[in-house]
Design a protein around this motif. Structure first.
Motif, PDB file in Angstrom:
ATOM      1  N   ALA A  81      29.531   2.739   9.806  1.00  0.00           N
ATOM      2  CA  ALA A  81      28.077   1.980  10.249  1.00  0.00           C
ATOM      3  C   ALA A  81      26.942   2.969   9.885  1.00  0.00           C
ATOM      4  O   ALA A  81      25.926   2.604   9.259  1.00  0.00           O
ATOM      5  CB  ALA A  81      28.036   1.665  11.528  1.00  0.00           C
ATOM      6  N   LEU A  82      27.011   4.291  10.072  1.00  0.00           N
ATOM      7  CA  LEU A  82      26.140   5.063   9.721  1.00  0.00           C
ATOM      8  C   LEU A  82      26.039   5.520   8.230  1.00  0.00           C
ATOM      9  O   LEU A  82      24.731   5.304   7.913  1.00  0.00           O
ATOM     10  CB  LEU A  82      26.607   6.809  10.548  1.00  0.00           C
ATOM     11  CG  LEU A  82      25.380   7.892  10.258  1.00  0.00           C
ATOM     12  CD1 LEU A  82      24.070   7.442  10.760  1.00  0.00           C
ATOM     13  CD2 LEU A  82      26.044   8.929  10.982  1.00  0.00           C
ATOM     14  N   SER A  83      26.939   5.730   7.543  1.00  0.00           N
ATOM     15  CA  SER A  83      27.044   5.724   6.175  1.00  0.00           C
ATOM     16  C   SER A  83      26.395   4.442   5.462  1.00  0.00           C
ATOM     17  O   SER A  83      25.474   4.431   4.336  1.00  0.00           O
ATOM     18  CB  SER A  83      28.348   6.112   5.703  1.00  0.00           C
ATOM     19  OG  SER A  83      29.347   5.242   5.918  1.00  0.00           O
ATOM     20  N   SER A  84      26.834   3.615   6.037  1.00  0.00           N
ATOM     21  CA  SER A  84      26.260   2.245   5.528  1.00  0.00           C
ATOM     22  C   SER A  84      24.536   1.996   5.493  1.00  0.00           C
ATOM     23  O   SER A  84      23.943   1.610   4.693  1.00  0.00           O
ATOM     24  CB  SER A  84      26.687   1.090   6.279  1.00  0.00           C
ATOM     25  OG  SER A  84      28.305   0.635   5.716  1.00  0.00           O
ATOM     26  N   HIS A  85      24.215   2.336   6.519  1.00  0.00           N
ATOM     27  CA  HIS A  85      22.633   2.633   6.778  1.00  0.00           C
ATOM     28  C   HIS A  85      21.891   3.455   6.041  1.00  0.00           C
ATOM     29  O   HIS A  85      20.890   3.076   5.416  1.00  0.00           O
ATOM     30  CB  HIS A  85      22.302   3.210   8.473  1.00  0.00           C
ATOM     31  CG  HIS A  85      21.063   3.554   8.654  1.00  0.00           C
ATOM     32  ND1 HIS A  85      20.144   2.298   8.744  1.00  0.00           N
ATOM     33  CD2 HIS A  85      20.359   4.707   8.774  1.00  0.00           C
ATOM     34  CE1 HIS A  85      19.014   3.068   9.069  1.00  0.00           C
ATOM     35  NE2 HIS A  85      18.994   4.477   9.115  1.00  0.00           N
ATOM     36  N   VAL A  86      22.780   4.622   5.698  1.00  0.00           N
ATOM     37  CA  VAL A  86      21.827   5.586   4.961  1.00  0.00           C
ATOM     38  C   VAL A  86      21.994   4.845   3.402  1.00  0.00           C
ATOM     39  O   VAL A  86      20.761   4.831   2.627  1.00  0.00           O
ATOM     40  CB  VAL A  86      22.982   6.837   4.609  1.00  0.00           C
ATOM     41  CG1 VAL A  86      22.398   7.938   3.524  1.00  0.00           C
ATOM     42  CG2 VAL A  86      22.501   7.531   5.990  1.00  0.00           C
ATOM     43  N   LEU A  87      23.285   4.190   2.810  1.00  0.00           N
ATOM     44  CA  LEU A  87      23.246   3.738   1.598  1.00  0.00           C
ATOM     45  C   LEU A  87      22.381   2.526   1.411  1.00  0.00           C
ATOM     46  O   LEU A  87      21.899   2.085   0.295  1.00  0.00           O
ATOM     47  CB  LEU A  87      24.711   3.501   1.261  1.00  0.00           C
ATOM     48  CG  LEU A  87      25.651   4.634   1.058  1.00  0.00           C
ATOM     49  CD1 LEU A  87      27.032   4.230   0.952  1.00  0.00           C
ATOM     50  CD2 LEU A  87      25.118   5.866   0.020  1.00  0.00           C
ATOM     51  N   ARG A  88      22.200   1.560   2.531  1.00  0.00           N
ATOM     52  CA  ARG A  88      21.463   0.419   2.414  1.00  0.00           C
ATOM     53  C   ARG A  88      20.000   0.884   2.243  1.00  0.00           C
ATOM     54  O   ARG A  88      19.350   0.432   1.315  1.00  0.00           O
ATOM     55  CB  ARG A  88      21.509  -0.124   3.813  1.00  0.00           C
ATOM     56  CG  ARG A  88      20.649  -1.470   3.798  1.00  0.00           C
ATOM     57  CD  ARG A  88      20.998  -2.332   5.202  1.00  0.00           C
ATOM     58  NE  ARG A  88      22.226  -2.590   5.282  1.00  0.00           N
ATOM     59  CZ  ARG A  88      22.868  -2.118   6.418  1.00  0.00           C
ATOM     60  NH1 ARG A  88      22.277  -1.334   7.114  1.00  0.00           N
ATOM     61  NH2 ARG A  88      24.299  -2.152   6.800  1.00  0.00           N
ATOM     62  N   MET A  89      19.258   1.911   2.828  1.00  0.00           N
ATOM     63  CA  MET A  89      18.262   2.264   2.508  1.00  0.00           C
ATOM     64  C   MET A  89      17.910   2.940   1.079  1.00  0.00           C
ATOM     65  O   MET A  89      16.910   2.522   0.412  1.00  0.00           O
ATOM     66  CB  MET A  89      17.748   3.621   3.384  1.00  0.00           C
ATOM     67  CG  MET A  89      17.562   3.474   4.926  1.00  0.00           C
ATOM     68  SD  MET A  89      16.707   4.716   5.752  1.00  0.00           S
ATOM     69  CE  MET A  89      18.092   5.779   5.945  1.00  0.00           C
ATOM     70  N   VAL A  90      18.878   3.521   0.520  1.00  0.00           N
ATOM     71  CA  VAL A  90      18.975   3.851  -0.893  1.00  0.00           C
ATOM     72  C   VAL A  90      18.908   2.690  -1.711  1.00  0.00           C
ATOM     73  O   VAL A  90      18.024   2.451  -2.646  1.00  0.00           O
ATOM     74  CB  VAL A  90      19.983   4.753  -1.295  1.00  0.00           C
ATOM     75  CG1 VAL A  90      20.173   4.920  -3.039  1.00  0.00           C
ATOM     76  CG2 VAL A  90      20.063   5.984  -0.622  1.00  0.00           C
ATOM     77  N   GLU A  91      19.657   1.561  -1.283  1.00  0.00           N
ATOM     78  CA  GLU A  91      19.706   0.380  -2.440  1.00  0.00           C
ATOM     79  C   GLU A  91      18.346  -0.612  -2.229  1.00  0.00           C
ATOM     80  O   GLU A  91      17.923  -1.294  -3.022  1.00  0.00           O
ATOM     81  CB  GLU A  91      20.761  -0.506  -1.489  1.00  0.00           C
ATOM     82  CG  GLU A  91      22.225  -0.083  -1.937  1.00  0.00           C
ATOM     83  CD  GLU A  91      23.138  -1.101  -1.165  1.00  0.00           C
ATOM     84  OE1 GLU A  91      22.776  -1.682  -0.364  1.00  0.00           O
ATOM     85  OE2 GLU A  91      24.515  -0.695  -1.412  1.00  0.00           O
ATOM     86  N   GLU A  92      17.691  -0.334  -1.105  1.00  0.00           N
ATOM     87  CA  GLU A  92      16.361  -0.922  -0.739  1.00  0.00           C
ATOM     88  C   GLU A  92      15.193  -0.162  -1.456  1.00  0.00           C
ATOM     89  O   GLU A  92      14.081  -0.352  -1.232  1.00  0.00           O
ATOM     90  CB  GLU A  92      15.915  -0.924   0.717  1.00  0.00           C
ATOM     91  CG  GLU A  92      16.978  -1.989   1.345  1.00  0.00           C
ATOM     92  CD  GLU A  92      16.888  -2.243   2.703  1.00  0.00           C
ATOM     93  OE1 GLU A  92      15.994  -1.535   3.152  1.00  0.00           O
ATOM     94  OE2 GLU A  92      17.394  -3.139   3.272  1.00  0.00           O
ATOM     95  N   GLY A  93      15.364   1.189  -2.080  1.00  0.00           N
ATOM     96  CA  GLY A  93      14.427   1.531  -2.787  1.00  0.00           C
ATOM     97  C   GLY A  93      13.965   2.896  -1.901  1.00  0.00           C
ATOM     98  O   GLY A  93      12.699   3.431  -2.107  1.00  0.00           O
TER      99      GLY A  93
END
Length: 387
Positions: free
Chosen positions: A314-326
């Motif tokens: 869940a923590l890594s998903s949060h980080v990667l989601r921010m990257v995907e959102e620019g």
């Protein structure tokens, strides 16, 4: 020596499963891109080109005798051939008792600070994550808890005991209960935050997924039937129709019977043994059948590992989601890329006190979850934003 007449993505993924490797490890061992392995998952029926078939032939020839035997048996089952038919003639659906553990994580960041302050301390798990525990107060579960991790993750753990007439009945219950459990977890998180003075979270907390562990208890299966039952417990989607999430239903009469008859195995599920006990790890869950042997791996050890694995997912998903959102991912310094690097090392490195049974279980869960690859990607993203 085993010969594969025609390699497809399905056979290649089967080879990866018996080697118990992550996508990255398998690709590196073959000298190919991880994206190629992902293509096999997306289109498993596609035939491999001659040069790739040669690479896979070589990799298979270099497997240990145990890995080659596992590949032979699973390949035969995959193709519907009879292997050890005398063992599986009587394998069929049967009533059983299972203990279900559901993991529902969500990232809430610093909103969790007040909850962490009042929670009961719990010893760090295999990933070394600081966590504290609060009551879950699930109305119908045998037990429930809320685990609050210092890195900003809240995770609801729900334990339920079920007696079912078939694994299809259990699969239907599993998927039907997911929506209500996610709703309950979100409401429980919100109530705890409101009761203890944390700022309101917008949008409301909502775990994105549910991961399950099933401990198989009372049943009548022998060796062959037990192996199939554990496979079906790990990947129940093959038993139900999920096109309409509001109306989950069995695929049809005879489906579960056919799975037992053919000794069905999922090409990406990884089996692990714990002495006389047996288990299977897959993408959406883990199944385990312990034996009353003091040397056997315990379900509590699997639960402890999954608590850290799901929190880090869940923590890594949060980080990667921010990257995907620019966005440039920003985390508190204590939980930046160095924190993820440390967790990655702790989870992937064997300890002197670790038994062989525990090591095989840990490697199977990490490989099927693909958490190590996600942790590396999240580390890279945080390192770029917060050197």
């Amino acid at each position: 020596m085993i010969a594969v007449d025609q390699w497809t993505g399905e056979e290649a993924l089967l080879l990866r499963s018996v080697k118990r490797q992550s996508v990255r490890q398998f690709a590196e061992g073959l000298g190919i891109s991880p994206r190629t392995v992902s293509h096999w998952r997306e289109n498993p029926a596609r035939e491999c080109r001659p040069h790739m078939a040669q690479i896979l032939d070589t990799a298979l020839s270099q497997c240990t005798p145990d890995e080659q035997e596992a590949f032979r048996v699973r390949l035969a089952a995959l193709r519907g051939n009879a292997v050890g038919q005398f063992e599986s003639e009587d394998a069929q659906p049967s009533p059983c008792t299972v203990i279900s553990y559901k993991f529902l994580p969500v990232y809430l960041g610093q909103h969790l600070d007040p909850l962490f302050a009042i929670g009961a301390p719990r010893p760090p798990g295999p990933g070394g994550l600081e966590q504290r525990v609060l009551p879950g107060e699930h109305r119908t579960a045998h037990a429930s808890t809320v685990h609050v991790f210092a890195c900003g993750i809240a995770l609801a753990l729900v334990e339920e005991h079920k007696r079912v007439r078939s694994l299809t009945e259990l699969a239907v219950w599993r998927y039907r209960s997911y929506m209500t459990d996610r709703s309950w977890a979100g409401q429980r998180f919100s109530r705890l935050l409101a009761q203890h003075g944390s700022e309101a979270v917008h949008p409301s907390p909502d775990p994105e997924y549910v991961l399950s562990i099933y401990e198989l208890r009372n049943h009548s299966w022998t060796r062959a039937g037990l192996d199939t039952a554990l496979q079906l417990l790990t990947t129940p989607s093959v038993l139900v129709n999920r096109q309409d999430l509001q109306n989950i239903r069995p695929l049809g009469p005879g489906v579960e019977e056919a799975k037992f008859r053919e000794g069905w195995v999922h090409p990406e599920a990884l089996a692990f043994d714990g002495g006389a006990s047996r288990g299977v790890a897959g993408w959406s869950g883990v199944s385990y059948h312990p034996q009353p042997d003091e040397r056997a791996l315990t379900t509590s050890q699997i639960v402890a590992l999954e608590l850290d694995v799901q929190a880090l997912w869940a923590l890594s998903s949060h980080v990667l989601r921010m990257v995907e959102e620019g966005q440039d991912p920003v985390m508190p310094r204590a939980y930046g890329w160095r924190f993820l690097r440390g967790a990655h090392v702790r989870l992937t490195t064997a300890r002197p006190t670790e038994t062989a049974q525990h090591r095989v279980m840990r490697e199977a869960i990490l490989a099927t979850s693909e958490l190590p690859d996600r942790l590396r990607a999240a580390q890279d993203a945080l390192r770029d934003s917060n050197p």
